[in-house]
Design an enzyme around this catalytic site. Sequence first.
Site, PDB file in Angstrom:
ATOM      1  N   SER A 260       0.820  -1.206   0.000  1.00 60.92           N
ATOM      2  CA  SER A 260       0.000   0.000   0.000  1.00 60.92           C
ATOM      3  C   SER A 260       0.854   1.256   0.000  1.00 60.92           C
ATOM      4  O   SER A 260       2.011   1.249   0.444  1.00 60.92           O
ATOM      5  CB  SER A 260      -0.907   0.019   1.229  1.00 60.92           C
ATOM      6  OG  SER A 260      -0.219   0.518   2.360  1.00 60.92           O
ATOM      7  N   ASP A 261       0.297   2.339  -0.506  1.00 59.13           N
ATOM      8  CA  ASP A 261       0.922   3.634  -0.274  1.00 59.13           C
ATOM      9  C   ASP A 261       0.686   3.996   1.188  1.00 59.13           C
ATOM     10  O   ASP A 261      -0.173   3.423   1.861  1.00 59.13           O
ATOM     11  CB  ASP A 261       0.345   4.698  -1.214  1.00 59.13           C
ATOM     12  CG  ASP A 261       1.339   5.816  -1.509  1.00 59.13           C
ATOM     13  OD1 ASP A 261       2.283   6.004  -0.703  1.00 59.13           O
ATOM     14  OD2 ASP A 261       1.199   6.495  -2.534  1.00 59.13           O
ATOM     15  N   TYR A 262       1.459   4.944   1.676  1.00 53.76           N
ATOM     16  CA  TYR A 262       1.438   5.265   3.099  1.00 53.76           C
ATOM     17  C   TYR A 262       0.044   5.723   3.556  1.00 53.76           C
ATOM     18  O   TYR A 262      -0.482   6.730   3.070  1.00 53.76           O
ATOM     19  CB  TYR A 262       2.457   6.347   3.406  1.00 53.76           C
ATOM     20  CG  TYR A 262       3.863   5.842   3.621  1.00 53.76           C
ATOM     21  CD1 TYR A 262       4.287   4.612   3.120  1.00 53.76           C
ATOM     22  CD2 TYR A 262       4.789   6.593   4.350  1.00 53.76           C
ATOM     23  CE1 TYR A 262       5.570   4.160   3.334  1.00 53.76           C
ATOM     24  CE2 TYR A 262       6.085   6.142   4.564  1.00 53.76           C
ATOM     25  CZ  TYR A 262       6.470   4.931   4.058  1.00 53.76           C
ATOM     26  OH  TYR A 262       7.744   4.476   4.266  1.00 53.76           O
TER      27      TYR A 262
END
Length: 787
Positions: free
Chosen positions: A325-327
Amino acid sequence: MIAALAGTSLLAFGGRPLLAAPKGAVPLYKQPTAPIDLRVADLMDRMTLAEKVAQITTISTRKRLVMGADLRFDPAMADTAFPDGIGQVARPSDRAGAATAANTGTDVSGHYRTPAETIAWVNAAQHWAMSRTRLGIPILFHEEALHGYMAPDATSFPQAIALAGTFDRDLVERVNAVIASEVRAHGTVLALSPVVDIARDPRWGRIEETFGEDPYLCGEMGVAAVTGLQGKAKELAPGKVFATLKHMTGHGQPESGENTAPAPVAERELRDFFFPPFRAVVTRTGIGAVMPSYNEIDGVPSHANRWLLTKVLRGEWGFDGAIVSDYAAIPELATNHHVAADIPGAAALALAAGVDCDLPDGEAYRTLGASAAAGRVPMAAIDTACRRMLTMKFRAGLFEQPFADAAAAAKLTGNAAARALALEAARKSIALLVNDGTLPLAAGAHKRVAVIGPNAAIARLGGYSSEPKQAVSLLDGVRARLKGKAEIVHAQGVFITRSEDRGANLVELADPARNHQLIAEAVEAARGCDLILLAIGDTEQTSREGYAKSHLGDRTGLDLIGEQNDLFDALHALGKPIVVVAINGRPPSWPTVVGRANALIECWYAGQEGGTAIAEILFGDADPGARLPVTVARHVGQLPVFYDAKPSARRGYLFDTTEPLFPFGFGLSYTRFTQSAPRLSAATIGPAGTVTVEVDIANVGARSGDEVVQLYVHDEVASVTRPIKALKGFERVTLAPGARRTVRFTLGPDAFALWNLDMREVVEPGTFAIMTGPNSRDLQSVSLTIA
């Protein structure tokens, strides 16, 4: 084979045979020579639900739970905080943890450890994981590495958009090989790079992180970057790290130019423009990880988009790595997109879509254990994600060698060879956009040289940078080049922002009254000079990732901000030659400056050796061979503007032009080149055929120089609308005066395919224009028939 299995038995796991070690023997998952899939299966057969969930979560700010007052890794604290192990750690070089949209406090991001401290922390954490957790599963560490390992002392290369402007695949691969070696030397095996989003809106502050607007260029640079980072094999060799392909997709054309905003893009446009760079990397490399984008497409956020991540990425393209995932993007499914009622619901959506790991702090996936126990999340989905993350660890060799060597890391990080490559990359990334003959300068021809501007005395490195061992500003570079040959006068001119803290949440423009005073001082300083070098553009605050409402980075305008235009006007009024040195993260849509400067070079963020490289270009020690990887708009009213438009676009405006300030692929040289019209190996080919295109290039000037031969294709009549031109080949060529060369391109079905009315990828019979030239505007054409 039967003899080799003596003393073992076969167990069923997931429908596959599994070798089980005899009692008292080394478990299969700890046997280095065993096949990786069997090692993973054996390990998972021994794991509890809690241990599996631990493997698909990450810790970032929660690193503090395993650190005492001295900030060292504390095994006893880790025993208590993470009894089931730690799957992944975000940025071990950062003491405090990463900032996210939900956590923008001053206590996060950029609080770096020294390289030796990072390695000590990583080694201590790995020793704990291998010796004090039940199964001894090593930790996966990741770091940012967009244009260099983002940690102190590491080599800082030109920003991604500058590297794209080199049009040099080999250079990009070599740069990323050095980045990989520095990251791996510090104990990390996963780099969050490269970005292959096509960038179609320069208001977007992240445009500097991309390889520009063109799908083919982004794909080629992406393949080169991934090959440099991780090599060509599925398993990591020494000095290599897994790459993470970002951000899938639509990220580069957000609504209103705002980061994370919806991308109103239809499926055919996705497949024609946004998918190709990702597809190229996935199908041509062994890419280790892919990161979805923050935005939504057609009402579905990418982190919850099963069609995007499972059907297309894994199904159509055959991706078998990890989706990370992105942050904080998974919690945002609930808090920002509102497609989930709460964080556990967001975790369930992302897991079902195919996201394997929750970065940076595991806020969402920490809930999966309870959800699985309650029957709200299928255990099979957790098993699948865990299997992929464990496979990455085995492919990285972490079970055999998880530790880093501080002495070896110190020897290679930021060493002479890396600095030399950073200089080469900076030199090759500078484009000449305006020149009335003022450039190149002759050292000593001007006895007093004014070096002025907010970007003159500071080395701008751009976003995702740390602090390299050295950083050379324009002023440093010019002083070194003209030592003993001219007097250098320096003035600030203006400040762009009130502070230089790139991590600051609040960005405030500098005081106009103070700037006008500085402009007056700069005019007086330049009055007695023979030449003005004016360094203007952006700061790391004015063009950056806007990851939160309290940490913005996008803009509504494209022209120079602050009083920089006023500074140019005042200096221009002196009647002296002005060479503008553009140091910036977004394209130079500066019509006033472009129209009146004697010369302008686009340097982007040129990395730690930028000042030296810029001086080399200014004084003719090297030819400015870079080209623009984006179309440069005249102003915001033209947006979106990109060269590969559809035929019905760009009809015209009242009182203005549709022509950009600079076309895609544009750049001047200090010498002159000629290119022949393209020649085809055959006038007609079949739909599955290939054709060779030849172009003769000659340096007819008086000095050596670089040219980029560019090839574009246009499908003249098709069942669906096609771009007026699309880049399908390029090659950067260096030629001595009088030298000639024939450049050859091979075009196959990929260059001519389209997604038809039935959304099938086909090559339709018809006539295609094959166009070549030095940029996307000045082209010669020949006709090819596909029948």
